[in-house]
Design a protein around this motif. Structure first.
Motif, short mmCIF file in Angstrom:
data_model
loop_
_atom_site.label_atom_id
_atom_site.label_comp_id
_atom_site.label_asym_id
_atom_site.label_seq_id
_atom_site.Cartn_x
_atom_site.Cartn_y
_atom_site.Cartn_z
N VAL A 55 40.86 32.91 31.43
CA VAL A 55 40.48 34.33 32.47
C VAL A 55 39.02 33.86 32.91
CG1 VAL A 55 39.53 36.44 32.27
CG2 VAL A 55 41.70 35.80 31.03
N VAL A 56 38.95 33.62 34.10
CA VAL A 56 37.60 33.15 34.60
C VAL A 56 36.81 34.34 35.37
CG1 VAL A 56 36.44 31.59 36.39
CG2 VAL A 56 38.73 30.83 35.36
N VAL A 57 35.86 34.48 34.48
CA VAL A 57 34.80 35.65 34.97
C VAL A 57 33.84 35.32 36.13
CG1 VAL A 57 33.12 37.49 34.19
CG2 VAL A 57 35.02 36.48 32.64
N GLY A 58 34.13 35.86 37.45
CA GLY A 58 33.37 35.57 38.50
C GLY A 58 34.15 34.34 39.32
N GLY A 59 34.30 34.81 40.65
CA GLY A 59 34.98 34.05 41.52
C GLY A 59 34.05 33.31 42.54
N GLY A 60 32.81 32.82 42.20
CA GLY A 60 31.78 32.28 42.87
C GLY A 60 31.85 31.00 42.97
N SER A 61 30.34 30.23 43.46
CA SER A 61 30.42 28.86 43.56
C SER A 61 31.11 28.10 42.80
CB SER A 61 29.05 28.55 44.05
OG SER A 61 28.47 29.32 45.06
N ALA A 62 30.84 28.28 41.37
CA ALA A 62 31.55 27.61 40.10
C ALA A 62 32.81 28.06 39.88
CB ALA A 62 30.54 27.49 39.10
N GLY A 63 32.75 29.40 39.69
CA GLY A 63 33.88 30.10 39.14
C GLY A 63 35.26 29.98 40.25
N GLY A 64 35.01 29.97 41.30
CA GLY A 64 36.19 29.76 42.13
C GLY A 64 36.65 28.47 42.04
N VAL A 65 35.87 27.24 41.98
CA VAL A 65 36.28 26.11 41.83
C VAL A 65 37.14 26.08 40.48
CG1 VAL A 65 35.48 23.84 41.49
CG2 VAL A 65 34.21 25.21 43.04
#
Length: 660
Positions: A55-65
């Protein structure tokens, strides 16, 4: 009373019309964006599984990657939870990047700092407005798209602080792996760049006005450098931006969208994670809220927190990881005493207000001229023209000022742009940056509506440190954010030297004589008593006019076990618990000398490979760029059985990204 020139009134009216017409602009853009970038990729999954591998919390610059890379392993089920929406339509258009600074803009978190004791004296309540990405793609969806990795010595310092494997030679392959550089390169620079990676990087030649800025730097003896090579200090011949074919290349568009066709990746936006769940000292899942419903989801292997330097430490604390006394004060059950969570907060800080006016000239166009019928038509038809580029003649330079330190390791960045704080008649800038409205008008009123440019010194190696603490145990309550700006005297001294440097640049013939630029030399009323032009005056100016540059870092510091304020180890695992990592700018021990988006993407790439290696799904790590080969699962291919897993090298994966 003197009358304003007709063209000045025209631009003021146009500027106000743009603001008033934002809903219409968004509606029109929605139609264009839906045609160019179908939204099906961001539709929620038909049903949420009770348990995922990751589970990845946050789909941003790092989380999307992280999410996209983990989904390359077909048998792993991956869920990414993002608090914000899908990218708003206007974020696709490079020239509309300024909209993310507007008050109440829906694609960002709108925080405020606590009152600053040493800084922000001309801002309402001595507080800064903080805009942080709150959409799929995070900061990469709403930032200025400037491509900057930082300095080689930034990463060598991380390693020297006890974080093995984070030196420049170790992280360079990950910058290369992520990149799809579009443009010519000298042969000797090819080894520093990637071709065909997910993240498109497009060079943008300097405008006529920006070229005068480069000439001014050369007049003062600064080298004209090529950022595409190994040298950062100097004035760049070209700037590069995360733009692909006239459209912003965020991690949402360039990582998550291509990966979204994989059945093992679920993307759920508008879902706020409320708590990380533990079974003893091991993570078991998360609690999140979506469409008014609170749900739990399990994590079979790991939870990766990538919520950014402000939300990640808050989430850890409300989940029971942090300074135990502080957590108990807010009735949070303590899972583990981690005193470093929320500490070491720091940020780049920028000096606003240094302005030069010049006569109107078609070569130095106004930002409002972007919105002509012809430019809109050209963008819709071809994705080219002014709207396809970063506006306001934006350019940057990096250098070290002062008499100490390595001259090739910058402590100052200069932001050059054809915009001044009075050019909008006080309609947007004052509110966007939380200026005290009365003081703003008193100082900038004399140049309302005028044409010009500004040079803004930015402190990129700050020594001041602050903290982030809980307001309450409710994760929906904004935390207390105290960057403690300018608490270290060296930070003020560096910015004073930066001001003197930009004044010297403005006095060179390329700007003073050729552009006919005139410095707005009105003394700042609050600092008149210090003697305008003196170091004391400029120090006073810094304390009144400097503000955030939105590059927060350090709140979940990566450090060895000997550091009592370390939060994660050198493989980004949270100390003392199992199955939990942090991957975003919060893990930076010290902020990089440049914009933080690209280093955050690199951190996401590294985190994904750490996870793959530890779960025995990565056969080789990236090695030195001179021997660069990567092996990964290709999400397009499915194995015939769990024992027959196909491998491919990065170019094959990147072809898939380019074709999608």
């Amino acid at each position: 009373m003197s009358l304003l020139p007709l063209n000045t009134l025209r631009d003021g009216v146009v500027g106000l019309a743009i603001l008033a017409g934002i809903p219409i602009v968004r509606l029109l853009l929605s139609l264009v964006v839906l045609r160019l970038q179908p939204q099906y990729a961001y539709q929620p999954p038909h049903h949420i599984l009770p348990q995922y591998d990751f589970v990845v919390v946050g789909g941003g610059s790092a989380g999307g990657v992280v999410a996209a890379r983990l989904s390359e392993v077909p048998e792993w089920k991956v869920l990414v939870l993002e608090a914000g929406p899908a990218p708003p339509p206007e974020t696709y258009v490079p020239a509309l990047a300024f909209m993310s600074l507007l008050p109440q803009y829906p694609g960002v978190w709108h925080f405020k700092t606590v009152p600053q004791k040493h800084a922000l004296k001309n801002f309402a309540g001595q507080k800064a407005n903080i805009a942080q990405g709150r959409a799929l793609g995070g900061g990469s969806t709403v930032n200025g798209m400037f491509y900057s990795r930082g300095n080689k010595r930034d990463f060598d310092r991380w390693a020297s602080l006890g974080n093995p494997g984070w030196d420049y030679n170790s992280v360079l392959p990950y910058f290369v792996k992520a990149e799809d550089f579009r443009g010519p390169l000298p042969p000797e620079y090819e080894k520093f760049h990637g071709r065909g990676g997910p993240l498109t990087v497009t060079p943008q030649p300097p405008t006529t006005l920006a070229r005068q800025f480069l000439k001014a730097g050369a007049q003062l003896g600064f080298p004209i450098v090529d950022f595409r090579g190994p040298i950062q200090a100097g004035f760049p011949e070209n700037a590069s931006f995360t733009i692909r074919d006239g459209v912003r290349c965020s991690t949402a568009e360039c990582y998550l969208r291509p990966a979204s066709s994989r059945p093992n990746l679920h993307i759920l936006h508008s879902a706020t994670v409320l708590k990380v769940l533990f079974r003893g000292k091991r993570v078991s899942g998360v609690t999140f809220e979506h469409n008014g419903k609170v749900m739990n989801v399990g994590a079979r292997r790991e939870v990766i927190v990538s919520a950014g330097a402000l939300r990640s430490p808050q989430l850890l604390m409300v989940s029971g990881l942090g300074p135990s006394e502080h957590l108990r004060r807010h009735n949070v059950d303590v899972v583990l005493d981690l005193p470093g969570v929320g500490q070491n907060l720091h940020d780049h800080i920028i000096v606003n207000g240094l302005s030069w006016t010049h006569p109107r000239n078609s070569a130095f166009s106004s930002p409002t001229e972007l919105f002509t019928p012809s430019s809109v038509h050209q963008y819709i038809r071809e994705r080219q023209g002014p709207l396809a580029e970063v506006p306001v003649n934006l350019h940057n330079a990096f250098m070290r000022v002062g008499n100490r330190g390595d001259p090739s390791w910058p402590n100052l960045q200069i932001l050059f742009l054809s915009s001044i704080f009075g050019d909008d008649f006080g309609t947007v800038n004052a509110a966007s940056f939380n200026f005290d409205a009365r003081r703003f008008k008193r100082y900038f009123g004399d140049i309302y509506g005028q044409s010009g440019f500004s040079m803004r010194p930015i402190l990129v190696d700050p020594k001041s440190r602050g903290s982030l603490t809980l307001r309450s145990s409710d994760p929906r309550d904004d935390p207390y954010i105290d960057p403690n700006y300018l608490s270290h005297p060296d930070d003020v001294a560096t910015l004073v030297e930066g001001i003197k440097l930009v004044l010297a640049l403005g006095h060179t013939p390329p700007l003073k004589d050729e552009v006919k630029a005139k410095f707005f030399d009105k003394p700042l009323p609050e600092c008149v008593g210090e003697g305008p032009g003196s170091d004391k005056y400029w120090a006073c100016y810094v304390r009144h006019m400097a503000n955030t540059y939105f590059h927060f870092a350090g709140t979940c510091k990566m450090a060895p076990s000997s550091d009592p304020y370390g939060v994660v180890d050198h493989r980004l695992r949270v100390r003392g618990v199992g199955g939990l990592r942090v991957a975003d700018a919060s893990v930076m021990p010290t902020v990089t000398a440049g914009n933080t988006n690209i280093p955050s993407i690199m951190i996401g790439e590294r985190a994904a490979d750490f996870i793959k290696q530890e779960w025995h799904k990565l056969t080789t790590f990236p090695v030195h760029h001179s021997q660069q080969r990567y092996k990964h699962y290709d999400g397009n291919t499915r194995p015939k059985s769990s024992s027959a897993v196909p491998f491919t090298i990065v170019p094959a994966i990147s072809r898939r990204y380019k074709q999608t």
